[in-house]
Each structure stands twice: as C-alpha cells, then as structure tokens.
Design a protein around this motif. Sequence first.
Motif, PDB file in Angstrom:
ATOM      1  N   GLY A  94       0.819  -1.196   0.000  1.00 48.52           N
ATOM      2  CA  GLY A  94       0.000   0.000   0.000  1.00 48.52           C
ATOM      3  C   GLY A  94       0.859   1.255   0.000  1.00 48.52           C
ATOM      4  N   ARG A  95       0.218   2.389   0.222  1.00 50.52           N
ATOM      5  CA  ARG A  95       0.900   3.689   0.378  1.00 50.52           C
ATOM      6  C   ARG A  95       0.325   4.347   1.616  1.00 50.52           C
ATOM      7  N   GLU A  96       1.216   4.907   2.420  1.00 50.42           N
ATOM      8  CA  GLU A  96       0.786   5.472   3.691  1.00 50.42           C
ATOM      9  C   GLU A  96       1.411   6.843   3.899  1.00 50.42           C
ATOM     10  N   ARG A  97       0.621   7.726   4.443  1.00 51.88           N
ATOM     11  CA  ARG A  97       1.160   9.008   4.900  1.00 51.88           C
ATOM     12  C   ARG A  97       1.240   8.932   6.425  1.00 51.88           C
ATOM     13  N   MET A  98       2.426   9.153   6.942  1.00 52.22           N
ATOM     14  CA  MET A  98       2.663   9.190   8.383  1.00 52.22           C
ATOM     15  C   MET A  98       2.881  10.651   8.753  1.00 52.22           C
ATOM     16  N   ARG A  99       2.185  11.097   9.766  1.00 54.48           N
ATOM     17  CA  ARG A  99       2.380  12.462  10.266  1.00 54.48           C
ATOM     18  C   ARG A  99       3.077  12.351  11.610  1.00 54.48           C
ATOM     19  N   VAL A 100       4.103  13.188  11.824  1.00 55.55           N
ATOM     20  CA  VAL A 100       4.909  13.099  13.040  1.00 55.55           C
ATOM     21  C   VAL A 100       5.185  14.496  13.604  1.00 55.55           C
ATOM     22  N   ALA A 101       5.368  14.536  14.911  1.00 51.88           N
ATOM     23  CA  ALA A 101       5.737  15.764  15.618  1.00 51.88           C
ATOM     24  C   ALA A 101       6.493  15.349  16.871  1.00 51.88           C
ATOM     25  N   LYS A 102       7.143  16.300  17.496  1.00 48.57           N
ATOM     26  CA  LYS A 102       7.880  16.022  18.728  1.00 48.57           C
ATOM     27  C   LYS A 102       7.004  16.315  19.939  1.00 48.57           C
ATOM     28  N   VAL A 103       7.183  15.507  20.975  1.00 50.62           N
ATOM     29  CA  VAL A 103       6.537  15.776  22.251  1.00 50.62           C
ATOM     30  C   VAL A 103       7.106  17.082  22.800  1.00 50.62           C
ATOM     31  N   SER A 104       6.237  17.938  23.306  1.00 54.30           N
ATOM     32  CA  SER A 104       6.667  19.194  23.924  1.00 54.30           C
ATOM     33  C   SER A 104       5.579  19.644  24.884  1.00 54.30           C
ATOM     34  N   GLU A 105       5.867  20.694  25.610  1.00 59.53           N
ATOM     35  CA  GLU A 105       4.893  21.209  26.568  1.00 59.53           C
ATOM     36  C   GLU A 105       3.620  21.710  25.891  1.00 59.53           C
ATOM     37  N   GLU A 106       3.728  22.160  24.649  1.00 64.83           N
ATOM     38  CA  GLU A 106       2.526  22.668  23.966  1.00 64.83           C
ATOM     39  C   GLU A 106       1.632  21.556  23.431  1.00 64.83           C
ATOM     40  N   GLN A 107       2.145  20.327  23.376  1.00 67.08           N
ATOM     41  CA  GLN A 107       1.349  19.186  22.912  1.00 67.08           C
ATOM     42  C   GLN A 107       0.605  18.606  24.121  1.00 67.08           C
ATOM     43  N   VAL A 108      -0.708  18.588  24.085  1.00 66.34           N
ATOM     44  CA  VAL A 108      -1.515  18.212  25.244  1.00 66.34           C
ATOM     45  C   VAL A 108      -2.175  16.853  25.027  1.00 66.34           C
ATOM     46  N   ILE A 109      -1.881  15.924  25.928  1.00 63.61           N
ATOM     47  CA  ILE A 109      -2.524  14.604  25.912  1.00 63.61           C
ATOM     48  C   ILE A 109      -3.974  14.774  26.349  1.00 63.61           C
ATOM     49  N   THR A 110      -4.891  14.175  25.585  1.00 61.40           N
ATOM     50  CA  THR A 110      -6.310  14.264  25.922  1.00 61.40           C
ATOM     51  C   THR A 110      -6.897  12.912  26.350  1.00 61.40           C
ATOM     52  N   ASP A 111      -6.175  11.826  26.103  1.00 62.72           N
ATOM     53  CA  ASP A 111      -6.633  10.481  26.488  1.00 62.72           C
ATOM     54  C   ASP A 111      -5.390   9.660  26.824  1.00 62.72           C
ATOM     55  N   GLU A 112      -5.067   9.560  28.105  1.00 59.55           N
ATOM     56  CA  GLU A 112      -3.835   8.909  28.546  1.00 59.55           C
ATOM     57  C   GLU A 112      -4.126   7.499  29.036  1.00 59.55           C
ATOM     58  N   ARG A 113      -3.519   6.505  28.364  1.00 60.09           N
ATOM     59  CA  ARG A 113      -3.705   5.091  28.707  1.00 60.09           C
ATOM     60  C   ARG A 113      -2.355   4.389  28.875  1.00 60.09           C
ATOM     61  N   TYR A 114      -1.345   5.107  29.327  1.00 56.48           N
ATOM     62  CA  TYR A 114      -0.004   4.529  29.453  1.00 56.48           C
ATOM     63  C   TYR A 114       0.025   3.315  30.374  1.00 56.48           C
ATOM     64  N   GLU A 115      -0.647   3.391  31.506  1.00 60.94           N
ATOM     65  CA  GLU A 115      -0.572   2.306  32.497  1.00 60.94           C
ATOM     66  C   GLU A 115      -1.194   1.004  31.992  1.00 60.94           C
ATOM     67  N   THR A 116      -2.261   1.088  31.219  1.00 58.26           N
ATOM     68  CA  THR A 116      -2.963  -0.122  30.788  1.00 58.26           C
ATOM     69  C   THR A 116      -2.611  -0.570  29.372  1.00 58.26           C
ATOM     70  N   GLN A 117      -2.273   0.381  28.471  1.00 63.60           N
ATOM     71  CA  GLN A 117      -2.061   0.025  27.071  1.00 63.60           C
ATOM     72  C   GLN A 117      -0.811   0.638  26.460  1.00 63.60           C
ATOM     73  N   ASP A 118      -0.024   1.377  27.242  1.00 63.51           N
ATOM     74  CA  ASP A 118       1.164   2.074  26.746  1.00 63.51           C
ATOM     75  C   ASP A 118       0.844   2.956  25.533  1.00 63.51           C
ATOM     76  N   ILE A 119      -0.211   3.742  25.673  1.00 70.51           N
ATOM     77  CA  ILE A 119      -0.566   4.658  24.594  1.00 70.51           C
ATOM     78  C   ILE A 119      -1.260   5.893  25.182  1.00 70.51           C
ATOM     79  N   ALA A 120      -1.043   7.017  24.544  1.00 68.26           N
ATOM     80  CA  ALA A 120      -1.763   8.250  24.864  1.00 68.26           C
ATOM     81  C   ALA A 120      -2.130   8.908  23.541  1.00 68.26           C
ATOM     82  N   PHE A 121      -3.265   9.609  23.541  1.00 66.11           N
ATOM     83  CA  PHE A 121      -3.755  10.260  22.334  1.00 66.11           C
ATOM     84  C   PHE A 121      -3.834  11.765  22.539  1.00 66.11           C
ATOM     85  N   TYR A 122      -3.764  12.492  21.437  1.00 63.58           N
ATOM     86  CA  TYR A 122      -3.814  13.943  21.401  1.00 63.58           C
ATOM     87  C   TYR A 122      -4.944  14.346  20.460  1.00 63.58           C
TER      88      TYR A 122
END
Length: 158
Positions: free
Chosen positions: A79-107
């Motif tokens: 297939g063909r995929e577009r990946m979008r990337v950015a760096k973690v910083s103070e201005e990037q705000v997590i809105t759904d944090e699931r690190y403890e149960t699934q090792d993932i957080a969403f913005y």
Amino acid sequence: MIFSDLTNWEREQHTFPAPIRRAIERLQQTELDELPAGRHEFGEPGMFLLINEPVTRDWREVKPETHRLHTDIQLLLSGRERMRVAKVSEEQVITDERYETQDIAFYDEVHNENTIDMVPGDFVVLFPTDIHRPNCSVEQDIPLRKAVVKVHRDLFAT
C-alpha cells in the motif's frame, strides 16, 4: 524518529541503536507475507511483532499517539501510507492517557506536524518522544499491510 528503507539499511545500520538493528535484522529474516495479522513473538524478551492490516483514512480522522514504554519500528509491506509526526513538547496536550494499561496516549491537536509518504520497504522508527499519526491516506483510502515491531525501553539500557 528515523526514516529509512530496506534498500539503504545496509549503508545506514551502523548509525542505529543496537536493539533497532536487531529488530530490523529479524524483520529481514522473517517471512512476513506468511504471517497472519496479529501479535507474534519476535525472538527476544522485550520485543514483539504486530502484523497490522488497516485501511488508511484522512489524517483528520486519525488520533495522534505516543507510547511511553515502547519504540515502534513500522515497516510498510504493501500500500501507500502518509505518516504524520511531531515532537513531544509542553505545547502538545494529551487528551486520552492510557499509558498504564495500554502504553498509549492520544492527542486531539498536534502542532508542527510533518508528513512522510511511505511506500513498501520504507520504515520509520518512532521513539517515545515522537508523536505519530499512522495509517493516513495519501490520495484515497486503501488497505495497508504493515509490520510493527515494539521494542521495550529496557532494551536500550543494555
């Protein structure tokens, strides 16, 4: 983040961290086309393989994510995929944090995103400091097949 492809891998591998080199070598030695979608052991504690078969979507429909414990190596198989990337910083705000149960957080919103268009054989290495929005459409929604190696952070300490 590292962006490369399997063609250039031989020239570049000496610059990659040791656990990333081991994982990419295993990817090259594995019959990835024969593996069903799902999770597979990958020959080393702290490392496992996911074969994913998503359909791409418009980037605005894909939640950006990060992981705390794992580095992702995402190798596009078809297939063909577009990946979008950015760096973690103070201005990037997590809105759904699931690190403890699934090792993932969403913005919900990410600033200063860059795009990478991937074709089969391309791979990205996404560290815990890399926000990524995978499986985005380049032109239209299409099925993908990807190999994703999850490398636990403890492997980088050895």
